[in-house]
Design a protein around this motif. Sequence first.
Motif, PDB file in Angstrom:
ATOM      1  N   ARG B  33       0.846  -1.194   0.000  1.00 37.35           N
ATOM      2  CA  ARG B  33       0.000   0.000   0.000  1.00 37.35           C
ATOM      3  C   ARG B  33       0.885   1.248   0.000  1.00 37.35           C
ATOM      4  O   ARG B  33       1.715   1.427   0.892  1.00 37.35           O
ATOM      5  CB  ARG B  33      -0.919   0.000   1.218  1.00 37.35           C
ATOM      6  CG  ARG B  33      -1.928  -1.150   1.192  1.00 37.35           C
ATOM      7  CD  ARG B  33      -2.467  -1.438   2.573  1.00 37.35           C
ATOM      8  NE  ARG B  33      -1.387  -1.790   3.488  1.00 37.35           N
ATOM      9  CZ  ARG B  33      -1.554  -1.983   4.787  1.00 37.35           C
ATOM     10  NH1 ARG B  33      -2.736  -1.832   5.329  1.00 37.35           N
ATOM     11  NH2 ARG B  33      -0.530  -2.316   5.548  1.00 37.35           N
ATOM     12  N   VAL B 200     -10.864   5.121  -7.751  1.00 36.00           N
ATOM     13  CA  VAL B 200     -11.956   5.847  -7.133  1.00 36.00           C
ATOM     14  C   VAL B 200     -11.441   7.252  -6.890  1.00 36.00           C
ATOM     15  O   VAL B 200     -10.514   7.449  -6.106  1.00 36.00           O
ATOM     16  CB  VAL B 200     -12.402   5.205  -5.806  1.00 36.00           C
ATOM     17  CG1 VAL B 200     -13.609   5.948  -5.247  1.00 36.00           C
ATOM     18  CG2 VAL B 200     -12.709   3.742  -6.003  1.00 36.00           C
ATOM     19  N   GLU B 203      -9.771   8.908  -3.757  1.00 37.46           N
ATOM     20  CA  GLU B 203      -9.640   7.927  -2.697  1.00 37.46           C
ATOM     21  C   GLU B 203      -8.529   6.921  -2.944  1.00 37.46           C
ATOM     22  O   GLU B 203      -7.637   6.759  -2.125  1.00 37.46           O
ATOM     23  CB  GLU B 203     -10.972   7.209  -2.468  1.00 37.46           C
ATOM     24  CG  GLU B 203     -11.942   8.108  -1.709  1.00 37.46           C
ATOM     25  CD  GLU B 203     -13.336   7.561  -1.674  1.00 37.46           C
ATOM     26  OE1 GLU B 203     -13.506   6.358  -1.957  1.00 37.46           O
ATOM     27  OE2 GLU B 203     -14.260   8.332  -1.396  1.00 37.46           O
ATOM     28  N   VAL B 204      -8.582   6.230  -4.080  1.00 34.22           N
ATOM     29  CA  VAL B 204      -7.626   5.132  -4.224  1.00 34.22           C
ATOM     30  C   VAL B 204      -7.432   4.726  -5.685  1.00 34.22           C
ATOM     31  O   VAL B 204      -8.320   4.910  -6.529  1.00 34.22           O
ATOM     32  CB  VAL B 204      -8.120   3.913  -3.387  1.00 34.22           C
ATOM     33  CG1 VAL B 204      -9.315   3.265  -4.028  1.00 34.22           C
ATOM     34  CG2 VAL B 204      -7.003   2.906  -3.161  1.00 34.22           C
ATOM     35  N   ILE B 224      -1.622  -0.817  -4.060  1.00 35.27           N
ATOM     36  CA  ILE B 224      -2.780  -0.002  -3.711  1.00 35.27           C
ATOM     37  C   ILE B 224      -2.288   1.384  -3.351  1.00 35.27           C
ATOM     38  O   ILE B 224      -1.330   1.536  -2.599  1.00 35.27           O
ATOM     39  CB  ILE B 224      -3.552  -0.646  -2.548  1.00 35.27           C
ATOM     40  CG1 ILE B 224      -4.294  -1.860  -3.094  1.00 35.27           C
ATOM     41  CG2 ILE B 224      -4.533   0.326  -1.919  1.00 35.27           C
ATOM     42  CD1 ILE B 224      -4.962  -2.682  -2.059  1.00 35.27           C
ATOM     43  N   PRO B 226      -3.641   4.527  -1.689  1.00 38.31           N
ATOM     44  CA  PRO B 226      -4.604   5.389  -1.001  1.00 38.31           C
ATOM     45  C   PRO B 226      -4.132   6.841  -1.044  1.00 38.31           C
ATOM     46  O   PRO B 226      -2.927   7.109  -1.030  1.00 38.31           O
ATOM     47  CB  PRO B 226      -4.603   4.863   0.435  1.00 38.31           C
ATOM     48  CG  PRO B 226      -3.328   4.134   0.587  1.00 38.31           C
ATOM     49  CD  PRO B 226      -2.890   3.689  -0.765  1.00 38.31           C
ATOM     50  N   ILE B 228      -3.708  10.335   0.660  1.00 36.47           N
ATOM     51  CA  ILE B 228      -3.649  11.005   1.959  1.00 36.47           C
ATOM     52  C   ILE B 228      -3.099  12.396   1.724  1.00 36.47           C
ATOM     53  O   ILE B 228      -1.956  12.562   1.333  1.00 36.47           O
ATOM     54  CB  ILE B 228      -2.737  10.258   2.941  1.00 36.47           C
ATOM     55  CG1 ILE B 228      -3.089   8.773   2.990  1.00 36.47           C
ATOM     56  CG2 ILE B 228      -2.823  10.873   4.328  1.00 36.47           C
ATOM     57  CD1 ILE B 228      -2.236   7.971   3.937  1.00 36.47           C
ATOM     58  N   ALA B 233      -0.365  13.088   8.412  1.00 37.74           N
ATOM     59  CA  ALA B 233      -1.281  11.948   8.465  1.00 37.74           C
ATOM     60  C   ALA B 233      -0.662  10.751   7.752  1.00 37.74           C
ATOM     61  O   ALA B 233      -0.800   9.603   8.203  1.00 37.74           O
ATOM     62  CB  ALA B 233      -2.623  12.310   7.836  1.00 37.74           C
ATOM     63  N   MET B 235       2.528  10.060   7.497  1.00 39.46           N
ATOM     64  CA  MET B 235       3.570   9.501   8.356  1.00 39.46           C
ATOM     65  C   MET B 235       2.948   8.701   9.516  1.00 39.46           C
ATOM     66  O   MET B 235       3.431   7.647   9.894  1.00 39.46           O
ATOM     67  CB  MET B 235       4.461  10.620   8.915  1.00 39.46           C
ATOM     68  CG  MET B 235       5.239  11.372   7.845  1.00 39.46           C
ATOM     69  SD  MET B 235       6.283  10.292   6.842  1.00 39.46           S
ATOM     70  CE  MET B 235       5.874  10.840   5.187  1.00 39.46           C
ATOM     71  N   ALA B 236       1.842   9.254  10.053  1.00 38.85           N
ATOM     72  CA  ALA B 236       1.145   8.543  11.123  1.00 38.85           C
ATOM     73  C   ALA B 236       0.630   7.200  10.612  1.00 38.85           C
ATOM     74  O   ALA B 236       0.719   6.175  11.303  1.00 38.85           O
ATOM     75  CB  ALA B 236      -0.006   9.396  11.666  1.00 38.85           C
ATOM     76  N   ALA B 237       0.116   7.201   9.375  1.00 41.05           N
ATOM     77  CA  ALA B 237      -0.399   5.968   8.783  1.00 41.05           C
ATOM     78  C   ALA B 237       0.730   4.955   8.580  1.00 41.05           C
ATOM     79  O   ALA B 237       0.546   3.756   8.758  1.00 41.05           O
ATOM     80  CB  ALA B 237      -1.085   6.276   7.453  1.00 41.05           C
ATOM     81  N   GLN B 239       3.429   4.754  10.421  1.00 42.83           N
ATOM     82  CA  GLN B 239       3.820   4.247  11.733  1.00 42.83           C
ATOM     83  C   GLN B 239       2.814   3.256  12.293  1.00 42.83           C
ATOM     84  O   GLN B 239       3.178   2.310  12.980  1.00 42.83           O
ATOM     85  CB  GLN B 239       3.995   5.408  12.714  1.00 42.83           C
ATOM     86  CG  GLN B 239       5.265   6.187  12.460  1.00 42.83           C
ATOM     87  CD  GLN B 239       5.369   7.403  13.364  1.00 42.83           C
ATOM     88  OE1 GLN B 239       4.469   8.222  13.428  1.00 42.83           O
ATOM     89  NE2 GLN B 239       6.487   7.516  14.071  1.00 42.83           N
ATOM     90  N   SER B 240       1.531   3.499  11.979  1.00 41.92           N
ATOM     91  CA  SER B 240       0.528   2.599  12.543  1.00 41.92           C
ATOM     92  C   SER B 240       0.288   1.397  11.634  1.00 41.92           C
ATOM     93  O   SER B 240      -0.576   0.580  11.916  1.00 41.92           O
ATOM     94  CB  SER B 240      -0.774   3.366  12.783  1.00 41.92           C
ATOM     95  OG  SER B 240      -1.297   3.801  11.550  1.00 41.92           O
ATOM     96  N   GLN B 242      -0.850   1.300   8.498  1.00 42.42           N
ATOM     97  CA  GLN B 242      -1.953   1.356   7.538  1.00 42.42           C
ATOM     98  C   GLN B 242      -1.469   1.436   6.101  1.00 42.42           C
ATOM     99  O   GLN B 242      -2.209   1.148   5.179  1.00 42.42           O
ATOM    100  CB  GLN B 242      -2.833   2.570   7.830  1.00 42.42           C
ATOM    101  CG  GLN B 242      -3.592   2.467   9.133  1.00 42.42           C
ATOM    102  CD  GLN B 242      -4.310   3.761   9.423  1.00 42.42           C
ATOM    103  OE1 GLN B 242      -5.370   4.030   8.894  1.00 42.42           O
ATOM    104  NE2 GLN B 242      -3.744   4.577  10.284  1.00 42.42           N
ATOM    105  N   ILE B 243      -0.242   1.898   5.920  1.00 43.38           N
ATOM    106  CA  ILE B 243       0.365   1.896   4.588  1.00 43.38           C
ATOM    107  C   ILE B 243       1.779   1.324   4.699  1.00 43.38           C
ATOM    108  O   ILE B 243       2.335   1.222   5.802  1.00 43.38           O
ATOM    109  CB  ILE B 243       0.416   3.309   3.962  1.00 43.38           C
ATOM    110  CG1 ILE B 243       1.167   4.256   4.886  1.00 43.38           C
ATOM    111  CG2 ILE B 243      -0.971   3.820   3.660  1.00 43.38           C
ATOM    112  CD1 ILE B 243       1.449   5.604   4.261  1.00 43.38           C
TER     113      ILE B 243
END
Lengths: 267, 525, 325
Positions: B33, B200, B203-204, B224, B226, B228, B233, B235-237, B239-240, B242-243
């Motif tokens: 992602r 989309v 979005e993606v 994929i 996404p 952002i 946000a 960078m946060a994604a 770290q968590s 999500q990407i």
Amino acid sequence: MTAQRAGLALIGVFVFVGMFAPWLWPYDPYERVADPFSPPSAAHPLGANDIGQDILSELIAGARVTLAVGVAAGAAAVLVGSVVGLLAAAGPVPLARLAYAATEITLIIPKLPVAIVVAAYLGGGVGALVLVIAAIAWPVTARVVHAQALSLRSREYVLAARSLGAGGWWIARQHLWPGVRGLVWVQFLLAVNTAALTEAGLSFLGLGDPTQKSWGVMLHYAHARSAFLTDAWVWWALPPGLCLTLFLLGLTLAGRSFTGRTMNHAK
Amino acid sequence: MRRFVFTWLVILLCALVFVPGEATAQERAEQVRISIASDQWGLTPYDYNTGYPGYIMMSLLYDNLLWYGPDGEMIPWLASDYTVSEDGLSWTFMLREDATWHDGAPVTAEDVAFTMDFIKNNNHLRWTGPVTEMVESVDALDEHTAVITLTTPSPGFAPLVAADVPIMPKHVWEGTMLAWGEPVEVAPIGSGPYKLVEHVTDEVYRMEANPDYWGGAPLVDELIFPIINDTNAAMAALQSGQIDFATQYVPPEGVASIADGETVAVARAPGYVLIYVLFHCDRAPMDDLAFRQALSYAIDVEDITHTLLGEYGVPGSPGYVPPSAPWAAPIDAQFDPDHAAQLLDDAGYLDTDGDGWRETPAGDPIDIVMHTSESDALRIRAGELVAEYAAAVGLRINPTPGEFAAWMTTVRERGDYQMAVAGWSAPVQQDPFRMQQLFHTEGALNFGEFSDADLDMLIDAFNAELDPDARQALAADIQARIAETAPYVPLYYPDVLQGYNPGVYDGWLTIPGAGAFDKQSFLPR
Amino acid sequence: MIRLTLSRTGVFLLTLWAVLTLNFLIPRLMPGDPALFLLGDAAETAPPAMLETLRARYGLDAPAWEQYTAYMSGLLRGDLGYSLARRQEVGAVLADKLPWTLLLGGVSFTAAAVLGVALGALSAWRGGRLEIVGVGVSVAVNAMPAFWVGMLLLATFAARPGGLPAFGAYTPWAGYDSAAAEALDVARHLILPATTLALALVGDIALLTHAAVRETMGETYVMAARGKGLRERDLLRRHVLRNAMLPLAARLGVVAGLMAGGSTLVETVFSYPGVGLTMYQAVIARDFPLLQGGFLVVALAVLAANAAAGLLYGRLDPRAKGGAA
């Protein structure tokens, strides 16, 4: 009331800090005095920003800018708002309608592009910012003044004066303005509130004057230079936000009556 | 000492990648992602929108005749080989015989000819200028051999056309009615390693591997993308979890906290982007060579680079070419405020009225507005620091930030400015032929209206020269002349820093100027 | 001297016309050139001729009044135009974004209303220390800038493994197994931005409710009811809260406007795909048609909310005659 006094005291603190900022700040906020991104230390209690300027000094300078912008923009907004509001209530008919319509229109128009347009024409800087905010904030005052003046206008003594052939201008000055004057102080505090908040929001989006040391600009740089990815947000983003909150708190407390007692009294 | 540090910096740049020790190398992945900052519209050569990451995403679907390899050198790509005639006029490209379009049709020389025609007819593409200027005709010698005839022998053809133009399938595009700005109903069928399967808006994007790719089946089955908008946000994604990769660059100050040694690593490559001070050389006092030279001595670009980028950038070379580029002849910037003051004194810039600021030799006050763009916090800071150094030698410069669109109009379209903090992107920096556009009196991108007869001669000679060694020597001469005449003050070249999750996929290359986001990162080596 | 006599509808029509005209004018008064953004990748190295071709193709080089009449006649036909930067019908773009803004705004407003009314009513009703704390909290929360709160929430709850989603309204590549999974995902994405926006509203609502309840408590009929020995809880519900809803209803229009503005910042911080973020991007890209359409929707929303507030006010308050708000 004590809440009101507490509010005035809070504002007083910020006014003091703002007025005497050059004597209070430990370093010139525009001078690079430490390594970029330094964490807090004895010499720099809130650390240093992204190019090594002392954050505490920036914070103190910020009180000055925020106050100056807030008061100037607030005053301008209230002045314009009062005049337009009175006009709408007591002016000659076509003018009154126009004043009323202008108020409604300005309330509806999206603020962000207006801010960009005005700033672009005035070439940036604090002066432009003040005018931008005043241009956005005046209709709120206009509306309140208009409503109050309308209710005054239908009072008996005003009707009496009118039937005696008094002109609109004379009525506005003799009867309406004194009745509205009390409101204006509260509206002014409210406008300063709006102005400070708008300045912070615009600066945060990068649409203010980023060379000024305002709290909004500090937040802009904290956000743009990744304070939120590290621990730096604790000493870089928290303090300006808190100062802004406290300042707005002071304004709210000073400008509003909260308890039923004072409200009944005001009646 | 400074030189020593600088040398080490350059060596360090070559080391390139941090990899956390414990993560096991992921050489293949089912899904990666990759965040992007904004919608890129359609991904055809006709309607992709941005140079980065749009052009790169489009290049996952389409192939160029040549491409930039892992070392930043041009390599054969969709053409397995090519020859250039003695007179430099005809270039013969041998197309890969196993290359097919996503719909199964073979890639042929007819497609190459069609592509060049198409570009000439659509005057909003970035290749229209170069193709119209350089390409005389295209002939399909046989199914897999295309001969491109040039108008004049031009070494600029390879970087600006052969390595930059994506080849489009004739059978898909022929006869389609296009109106620029209307949605393109043409399917993004290319010959690249990925196929676009979903988009989309806002979005993606979703891409699937092309198993029949001539370069081998890609190492990642599905990409994929996404969208952002906010870098924080993104960078946060990252770290968590999500990407798995962010095309948004990791801010230099965030590297230490983002490359946490667990989830995220940061790939680092030397960058070709240049941030510089632009002079309007047609206006006083910027038209005075002594004034410009004095400013370039007065500004400590090493301090500015270090202050703004920490260790993740290279100080500007007065010759303007990034030191990591193959044709660079790097020149160290000289910081010498005393010499700057001397130059100003000698040229008559003196503080005659005692207000602490120098006036022009004619006695007019100097109060220069320097436009900076609010789109980039670093550039605003750079402007502040430049003003600080100028003030130290008695020159008053006011950095004036403006909203990006306003900056573009003032500086680029109207040319109504005195000084500006500006930037060139990697593609502009990537090939030496741009030097003609940037610094030649007739140059299309010479926004500072700079003019120097010696430099014009050198550039003309360079563009006519076909021998590689002689060209390298001329490129060095050009850089030396640029440093002498100071049309810019080059400030810094930020490194390309990209965060990724090595636990998901670890096959990222680091290509000079381009970084890790390139189709070669997904291909078997 | 021209004598203008304007009726109420006259003023309304004038307002509408002025808003529409300003929607047309303001974007065009902004410095900047949509053509540069349209060129995208080609803009950096584009020769002026390329820009001119593009402007001509979009009619951006037509005289202003021609563009204006085209815009107005388009509006009369219900045609909002075509977004330059997105290459979509403006109507389609907005239809795509509006639901997310309504969801975010609706959830935030509901949460803020429930919490705010509870906090305000309780602190007024109970009095004493609870009142001081309640009012204090309301005032403090009311003074916090929304984007700042949003960033703090982002830094605290999103930037760590297993944290809340940091961006978007849902996971576009998720391929949900069930409707429940999808709803859960949307809800998770909603938490941070909705909390931020709700916090921006709750203080104001609590303070309004507090003042209204206080005032009602002094009214004679409440005192009488209390004298008759009506139970406290029933009294609160039956008489006091009902009246306390009045200023809240009157405030709806203001709140709608606030959300239209405030959600730009919040949507930007959280990359939430609503109208606010879209408008911000349209401003950046100088996408005139999208700006015009977006402003129109925001303006209509504010007008509608004002009207709804007036209606609601009239129904709640038997004393108010014919929607004089």
